[in-house]
Design a protein around this motif. Structure first.
Motif, mmCIF file in Angstrom:
data_model
loop_
_atom_site.group_PDB
_atom_site.id
_atom_site.type_symbol
_atom_site.label_atom_id
_atom_site.label_comp_id
_atom_site.label_asym_id
_atom_site.label_seq_id
_atom_site.Cartn_x
_atom_site.Cartn_y
_atom_site.Cartn_z
ATOM 1 N N ASP A 145 -10.128 16.162 20.413
ATOM 2 C CA ASP A 145 -10.547 17.260 19.948
ATOM 3 C C ASP A 145 -9.741 17.901 18.718
ATOM 4 O O ASP A 145 -9.419 19.207 19.037
ATOM 5 C CB ASP A 145 -10.730 18.239 21.021
ATOM 6 N N LEU A 146 -9.248 17.201 17.902
ATOM 7 C CA LEU A 146 -8.471 17.778 16.864
ATOM 8 C C LEU A 146 -8.909 18.833 16.020
ATOM 9 O O LEU A 146 -10.180 18.911 15.827
ATOM 10 C CB LEU A 146 -8.274 16.640 15.801
ATOM 11 N N PRO A 147 -8.294 19.900 15.682
ATOM 12 C CA PRO A 147 -8.766 20.970 15.133
ATOM 13 C C PRO A 147 -9.406 20.624 13.488
ATOM 14 O O PRO A 147 -8.905 19.726 13.068
ATOM 15 C CB PRO A 147 -7.783 22.155 14.869
ATOM 16 N N SER A 222 2.200 27.138 18.619
ATOM 17 C CA SER A 222 1.660 25.885 18.667
ATOM 18 C C SER A 222 1.167 25.655 17.280
ATOM 19 O O SER A 222 0.695 26.231 16.407
ATOM 20 C CB SER A 222 0.206 26.089 19.810
ATOM 21 N N PRO A 223 0.746 24.116 17.155
ATOM 22 C CA PRO A 223 0.432 23.743 15.736
ATOM 23 C C PRO A 223 -0.931 24.275 15.462
ATOM 24 O O PRO A 223 -1.357 24.345 14.314
ATOM 25 C CB PRO A 223 0.340 22.134 15.814
ATOM 26 N N SER A 224 -1.528 24.719 16.472
ATOM 27 C CA SER A 224 -3.084 25.245 16.211
ATOM 28 C C SER A 224 -2.971 26.879 15.800
ATOM 29 O O SER A 224 -4.089 27.169 15.428
ATOM 30 C CB SER A 224 -3.985 25.032 17.182
ATOM 31 N N ALA A 225 -1.808 27.305 15.684
ATOM 32 C CA ALA A 225 -1.804 28.718 15.441
ATOM 33 C C ALA A 225 -1.957 28.740 13.868
ATOM 34 O O ALA A 225 -1.858 28.021 13.262
ATOM 35 C CB ALA A 225 -0.304 29.235 15.899
ATOM 36 N N SER A 226 -2.531 29.858 13.419
ATOM 37 C CA SER A 226 -2.593 30.159 12.258
ATOM 38 C C SER A 226 -1.497 29.952 11.168
ATOM 39 O O SER A 226 -1.731 29.952 10.010
ATOM 40 C CB SER A 226 -3.461 31.512 11.914
ATOM 41 N N THR A 228 0.955 27.913 11.120
ATOM 42 C CA THR A 228 1.468 26.715 11.361
ATOM 43 C C THR A 228 0.941 25.844 9.941
ATOM 44 O O THR A 228 -0.203 25.779 9.686
ATOM 45 C CB THR A 228 0.812 25.655 12.378
ATOM 46 N N PRO A 229 2.052 25.381 9.135
ATOM 47 C CA PRO A 229 1.633 24.715 7.975
ATOM 48 C C PRO A 229 0.438 23.443 8.243
ATOM 49 O O PRO A 229 0.458 22.802 9.124
ATOM 50 C CB PRO A 229 2.928 23.960 7.404
ATOM 51 N N ALA A 230 -0.538 23.285 7.270
ATOM 52 C CA ALA A 230 -1.516 22.215 7.315
ATOM 53 C C ALA A 230 -0.774 20.889 7.637
ATOM 54 O O ALA A 230 -1.566 20.278 8.404
ATOM 55 C CB ALA A 230 -2.416 22.140 6.226
ATOM 56 N N GLU A 231 0.273 20.458 7.294
ATOM 57 C CA GLU A 231 0.613 19.241 7.397
ATOM 58 C C GLU A 231 1.249 18.753 8.740
ATOM 59 O O GLU A 231 1.689 17.786 9.197
ATOM 60 C CB GLU A 231 1.880 18.889 6.163
ATOM 61 N N LEU A 232 1.354 20.023 9.763
ATOM 62 C CA LEU A 232 1.899 19.887 11.021
ATOM 63 C C LEU A 232 0.980 20.000 11.890
ATOM 64 O O LEU A 232 1.179 19.976 13.147
ATOM 65 C CB LEU A 232 2.890 20.943 11.000
ATOM 66 N N GLN A 233 -0.349 20.255 11.373
ATOM 67 C CA GLN A 233 -1.171 20.462 12.504
ATOM 68 C C GLN A 233 -1.677 19.211 12.921
ATOM 69 O O GLN A 233 -1.492 18.110 12.455
ATOM 70 C CB GLN A 233 -2.750 21.258 11.816
ATOM 71 N N PRO A 234 -2.449 19.035 14.237
ATOM 72 C CA PRO A 234 -3.141 17.840 14.812
ATOM 73 C C PRO A 234 -3.964 17.251 13.519
ATOM 74 O O PRO A 234 -4.657 17.958 13.137
ATOM 75 C CB PRO A 234 -3.748 18.197 16.012
ATOM 76 N N ARG A 235 -4.036 15.999 13.436
ATOM 77 C CA ARG A 235 -4.650 15.483 12.068
ATOM 78 C C ARG A 235 -4.877 13.987 12.276
ATOM 79 O O ARG A 235 -4.054 13.175 13.204
ATOM 80 C CB ARG A 235 -4.006 15.621 10.933
ATOM 81 N N GLY A 243 -6.392 2.723 11.298
ATOM 82 C CA GLY A 243 -6.571 4.303 11.590
ATOM 83 C C GLY A 243 -5.960 4.867 12.751
ATOM 84 O O GLY A 243 -5.637 4.028 13.641
ATOM 85 N N GLY A 244 -5.400 5.852 12.522
ATOM 86 C CA GLY A 244 -4.780 6.714 13.581
ATOM 87 C C GLY A 244 -4.869 8.175 13.569
ATOM 88 O O GLY A 244 -5.415 8.710 12.793
ATOM 89 N N PHE A 245 -4.274 8.700 14.620
ATOM 90 C CA PHE A 245 -4.248 10.226 14.697
ATOM 91 C C PHE A 245 -3.112 10.829 15.328
ATOM 92 O O PHE A 245 -2.576 10.044 16.148
ATOM 93 C CB PHE A 245 -5.585 10.893 15.314
ATOM 94 N N LEU A 246 -2.808 12.094 15.140
ATOM 95 C CA LEU A 246 -1.628 12.495 15.647
ATOM 96 C C LEU A 246 -2.063 13.871 16.271
ATOM 97 O O LEU A 246 -2.779 14.805 15.651
ATOM 98 C CB LEU A 246 -0.714 12.818 14.726
ATOM 99 N N ASN A 247 -1.562 14.220 17.473
ATOM 100 C CA ASN A 247 -1.957 15.334 18.188
ATOM 101 C C ASN A 247 -0.560 16.221 18.644
ATOM 102 O O ASN A 247 0.444 15.310 18.849
ATOM 103 C CB ASN A 247 -2.583 15.327 19.647
ATOM 104 N N ASP A 248 -0.297 17.388 18.710
ATOM 105 C CA ASP A 248 0.856 18.012 18.961
ATOM 106 C C ASP A 248 0.372 19.357 19.911
ATOM 107 O O ASP A 248 -0.071 20.150 19.252
ATOM 108 C CB ASP A 248 1.522 18.588 17.645
#
Length: 306
Positions: A145-147, A222-226, A228-235, A243-248
């Motif tokens: 459930d990445l943002p 939290s990386p979901s906070a407003s 947080t830089p875009a490059e550090l958000q879950p993605r 293919g891969g994804f990162l969650n924080d």
């Protein structure tokens, strides 16, 4: 004289009839064989990988030094060797799934690392192992459930070759990091000044421990906070193997867990890297932990191609 002429005529007629019957049987036999000549649809190709790596040996000592800084602080040689070895996870079929855990405690934090390899096999002859693995990976991505990417991240992604932020920047960083040798230099993958020791160590691994009292404003980090830089958000990490994804995730107890999942053909790899500082006033550094986890993911992906 007429009866003598009649008999030969009957014989000729019978011979013609027999010949016709014989031809009919042969034709019918040929027709009966036609359904058996239909070719069945070819089975889907098997997966590229038939075996899995030895999990506790998949991470080099240099990578462990960077991911688990407290391991070098262990003065007892036997204890340090045990820490490097890790602990293999229990599994019913090591040909299908294997994993390993490492845990190192220090005066400033507790470090955890978990690596899991899953080899997917399709039992449907019409679906290849790789396609089945892609389905399982898609389910993991949905469960994370990445943002949605922020506006800044989307704009930078549309800018083409820009490598300052967004997905484009992540791709460049990952490729660059994957070429670095294992060792302590991995800690400097971000290019920023090295943070304090407590900000570079991870916490609990694949299973989160119960929350303990922490800073009331920890959720703002939290990386979901407003902020947080875009490059550090879950993605998603489209430049990682197939293919891969990162969650924080940062808990209220200031425990940060960075998870990287990627697929290479019919194998799915999961990395969970966590840090739990001993002081509730310390917030683990998101960029540092993400860079280290992505470096390890890139190295594991390369090992499958060797």
């Amino acid at each position: 004289m007429q009866p003598k002429a009649y008999v030969p005529g009957v014989a000729v007629l019978l011979t013609a009839l027999l010949a016709g019957c014989t031809g009919s049987d042969e034709s019918g036999s040929s027709d009966d064989n036609r359904p058996g000549t239909t070719t069945a649809a070819p089975a889907a190709p098997p997966g590229r990988y038939r075996t899995l790596p030895e999990p506790c040996g998949a991470v080099s000592q240099g990578a462990l030094d960077a991911l688990l800084p407290g391991i070098k602080q262990l003065r007892d040689a036997e204890q340090r060797e045990t820490a490097y070895e890790g602990e293999a996870t229990q599994t019913f079929d090591t040909d299908r799934r294997v994993g390993c855990r490492w845990k190192v405690e220090s005066t400033v934090a507790t470090d955890h690392l978990f690596v899991d390899f899953e080899r997917v096999v399709s039992y449907d002859s019409a679906v290849s192992d790789a396609d089945k693995a892609a389905e399982i990976y898609a389910a993991k991505l949905a469960a994370a459930d990445l943002p949605e990417p922020s506006a800044t991240e989307s704009d930078s992604g549309d800018s083409g070759d820009s490598g300052d932020s967004g997905d484009s920047g992540d791709s460049g960083d990952s490729k660059k990091d994957s070429k670095k040798p294992d060792g302590e230099d991995e800690a400097g993958a971000s290019g920023d000044p090295k943070p304090s020791e407590s900000a570079t160590e991870p916490a609990s691994g694949s299973s989160s421990s119960p929350d303990s009292p922490g800073s009331s404003d920890s959720a703002d980090s939290s990386p979901s906070a407003s902020g947080t830089p875009a490059e550090l958000q879950p993605r998603t990490l489209d430049d990682l193997s197939d293919g891969g994804f990162l969650n924080d995730v940062l808990s209220t107890a200031q425990q940060r867990t960075v998870t990287v999942v990627f697929r290479t053909s019919n194998v799915i790899v999961t990395i969970e890297y966590a840090e739990q500082p001993t002081s509730a006033a310390v917030v683990p550094d998101s960029k540092e932990m993400q860079d280290r986890a992505r470096n390890l993911a890139a190295r594991l992906a390369e090992s499958f191609d060797e």
